[in-house]
Design a protein around this motif. Structure first.
Motif, mmCIF file in Angstrom:
data_model
loop_
_atom_site.group_PDB
_atom_site.id
_atom_site.type_symbol
_atom_site.label_atom_id
_atom_site.label_comp_id
_atom_site.label_asym_id
_atom_site.label_seq_id
_atom_site.Cartn_x
_atom_site.Cartn_y
_atom_site.Cartn_z
ATOM 1 N N ALA A 93 23.727 -21.124 -0.303
ATOM 2 C CA ALA A 93 23.677 -21.427 1.124
ATOM 3 C C ALA A 93 22.955 -20.318 1.871
ATOM 4 C CB ALA A 93 25.089 -21.573 1.666
ATOM 5 N N TRP B 213 30.420 -34.960 6.052
ATOM 6 C CA TRP B 213 29.643 -33.878 5.429
ATOM 7 C C TRP B 213 29.546 -32.687 6.368
ATOM 8 C CZ3 TRP B 213 25.732 -30.561 6.161
ATOM 9 C CH2 TRP B 213 25.154 -29.964 5.034
ATOM 10 N N GLU B 214 29.185 -32.954 7.619
ATOM 11 C CA GLU B 214 28.973 -31.846 8.564
ATOM 12 C C GLU B 214 30.276 -31.102 8.844
ATOM 13 O OE1 GLU B 214 26.379 -32.591 11.884
ATOM 14 O OE2 GLU B 214 27.370 -31.039 13.092
ATOM 15 N N ALA C 270 30.918 -28.950 5.863
ATOM 16 C CA ALA C 270 29.983 -27.821 5.792
ATOM 17 C C ALA C 270 30.328 -26.769 6.850
ATOM 18 C CB ALA C 270 28.552 -28.317 5.977
ATOM 19 N N ARG C 271 30.682 -27.223 8.061
ATOM 20 C CA ARG C 271 31.049 -26.268 9.109
ATOM 21 C C ARG C 271 32.289 -25.475 8.715
ATOM 22 N NH1 ARG C 271 28.897 -26.837 14.267
ATOM 23 N NH2 ARG C 271 27.499 -28.611 14.536
ATOM 24 N N ILE D 285 32.135 -26.620 1.101
ATOM 25 C CA ILE D 285 31.312 -27.188 0.030
ATOM 26 C C ILE D 285 30.264 -26.186 -0.441
ATOM 27 C CG2 ILE D 285 31.678 -29.606 0.605
ATOM 28 C CD1 ILE D 285 29.109 -29.596 2.234
ATOM 29 N N ALA E 183 25.552 -26.619 -0.175
ATOM 30 C CA ALA E 183 25.226 -27.472 0.972
ATOM 31 C C ALA E 183 23.736 -27.409 1.271
ATOM 32 C CB ALA E 183 26.036 -27.028 2.197
ATOM 33 N N ARG F 61 21.829 -35.084 4.214
ATOM 34 C CA ARG F 61 22.236 -33.816 4.835
ATOM 35 C C ARG F 61 21.970 -32.646 3.905
ATOM 36 N NH1 ARG F 61 24.682 -32.911 9.443
ATOM 37 N NH2 ARG F 61 24.956 -34.726 10.805
ATOM 38 N N GLY F 62 22.000 -31.452 4.505
ATOM 39 C CA GLY F 62 21.776 -30.226 3.765
ATOM 40 C C GLY F 62 20.321 -29.813 3.823
ATOM 41 N N VAL G 227 23.167 -26.871 9.916
ATOM 42 C CA VAL G 227 24.327 -27.689 9.555
ATOM 43 C C VAL G 227 24.265 -29.053 10.243
ATOM 44 C CG1 VAL G 227 25.914 -26.894 11.369
ATOM 45 C CG2 VAL G 227 26.811 -27.520 9.091
#
Ligand SMILES: [Fe+2]
Length: 414
Positions: free
Chosen positions: A2, A326-327, A330-331, A335, A338, A378-379, A391
């Protein structure tokens, strides 16, 4: 792997500074992004840079010219007094899809444009580079906010094309029986270590989208609430070993696992494995930026379509996460991988966020008019330029597309 979710481009306009410091930082940001495009193209011969292997992919030479046209059209012509268009034929050749900016050459025929040649495009880039530098140095205080706003969009636009340059040439090389190598020193991404399995996403009303200072594309707005159900999300991306199990279990030969459109694609395209996979000497190999390589069981699966991702999830008794799930995960830092490995398909259709409005004028065509019939990823991927990921970033492709570095992260409901 990341990385920072803040763009170095945007970070430079957030800190307070004098006008001269701001000009210097924009000059540096512009030079850095423009140089990265050329660094990526430098691996390729003049012949490589002409080829267009399918309608969805564009030649490297076209990418180098199109991102230059973007600055010329949206920044220099309206904002630099006395600017002279480099070549009056170029706007027709290098406009992509901006109807309001004028007529354009047919996308599937970009590979037929042998002239202007690569040297002409290099001269075009130099002409525009010099003019942008003059504009940065000379823009007055009243115009500066709008000029730097468009400059920043242009830099993020060029970064998007830097990724496309890579994915498009990989597709071209994958059609070549000699298995060309883009970069002999290329190394595949290494998945993050740590426990696998699933982790609970914080449930309830959670806000997603872009907020605060820093750059975002308009499709990341407005920042808004979403309802997150009780759902768990995979810590890791789906691996090649897991995908091999899907293949060996007959995943590509079992219609009940597939959406109707997905099964139609399997039959029409003859899919039996992810994009670029081929059996050789009894083992699966895949085309990479380092040439044809054995499939690494531990590596993340790449080059799968939404249809394949959805079928794999069904095969696994799982689902794909929504983009809000997902978001939120990730926040919360839940994960691994990402960013920087593979774009991750979500089950979310690419739709406007509540209250979204596209900007007026040609730049309003950037994202808004594509908000139908596509799915959100995403990602970011191994080909995404450093500093381009966020993100809240929403990538989007049609469900059958698999020439991007697209992978899978699963979710399960509890
Ligand atoms: Fe573009």
């Amino acid at each position: 792997m990341a990385r920072s979710a803040t763009s170095p481009v945007s970070r430079r306009i957030n800190a307070p500074r004098t006008p001269n410091e701001m000009r210097a930082q924009w000059r540096a940001a512009f030079a850095r992004v423009r140089a990265e495009t050329e660094r990526r193209a430098a691996h390729l011969s003049a012949e490589d840079q002409i080829v267009q292997s399918m309608a969805d992919a564009s030649p490297t030479k076209w990418h180098r010219a199109h991102v230059t046209w973007f600055f010329e059209t949206f920044l220099l012509v309206p904002h630099l007094p006395g600017y002279t268009i480099f070549d009056q034929r170029f706007p027709f050749l290098f406009n992509s899809y901006y109807v309001a900016a004028g007529p354009r050459h047919a996308r599937p025929q970009r590979g037929l444009i042998t002239r202007p040649n690569g040297d002409d495009v290099t001269a075009y880039r130099a002409h525009v580079d010099a003019a942008v530098a003059r504009l940065i140095d000379s823009v007055d205080a009243a115009d500066a906010p709008r000029v730097f706003e468009i400059l920043e969009i242009g830099l993020h636009h060029e970064q998007q094309h830097q990724e496309l340059l890579i994915t498009d040439i990989l597709h071209a090389f994958a059609q070549n029986p000699t298995d060309p190598v883009y970069d002999p020193d290329w190394l595949p991404p290494k998945p993050a270590a740590g426990p696998r399995g699933f982790v609970a996403v914080p449930p309830g009303i959670m806000a997603i989208g872009h907020e605060g200072p820093g750059f975002c594309f308009d499709n990341e707005l407005p920042f808004h609430d979403e309802l997150i159900p009780d759902v768990r999300i995979a810590r890791h991306l789906v691996s090649n070993a897991e995908w091999l199990a899907f293949i060996e279990a007959g995943g590509y030969a079992t219609p009940s696992l597939w959406l109707s459109d997905g099964w139609a694609a399997v039959e029409a395209e003859g899919w039996q494995a992810p994009g670029y996979w081929r059996e050789q000497d009894g083992a699966w190999h895949t085309m990479t930026l380092g040439g044809l390589k054995p499939v690494d069981p531990a590596g993340p699966v790449l080059h799968v379509s939404y249809y394949e991702a959805e079928a794999f999830a069904r095969f696994s008794g799982k689902h794909l996460p929504s983009e809000a799930e997902w978001e939120t995960a990730a926040r919360a830092g839940l994960i691994a991988d990402a960013f920087g490995v593979a774009w991750q398909w979500t089950r979310s259709a690419y739709l406007p966020y509540p209250g979204y409005r596209a900007a007026a004028g040609a730049l309003g065509e950037y994202n808004g008019k594509f908000m139908v019939s596509q799915m959100v990823l995403r990602g970011s991927s191994l080909a995404t330029p450093d500093g381009h990921e966020r993100v809240s970033y929403r990538n989007f492709f049609y469900p059958p597309a698999r020439w991007q570095f697209s992978g899978v992260r699963l979710a399960e409901f509890v």
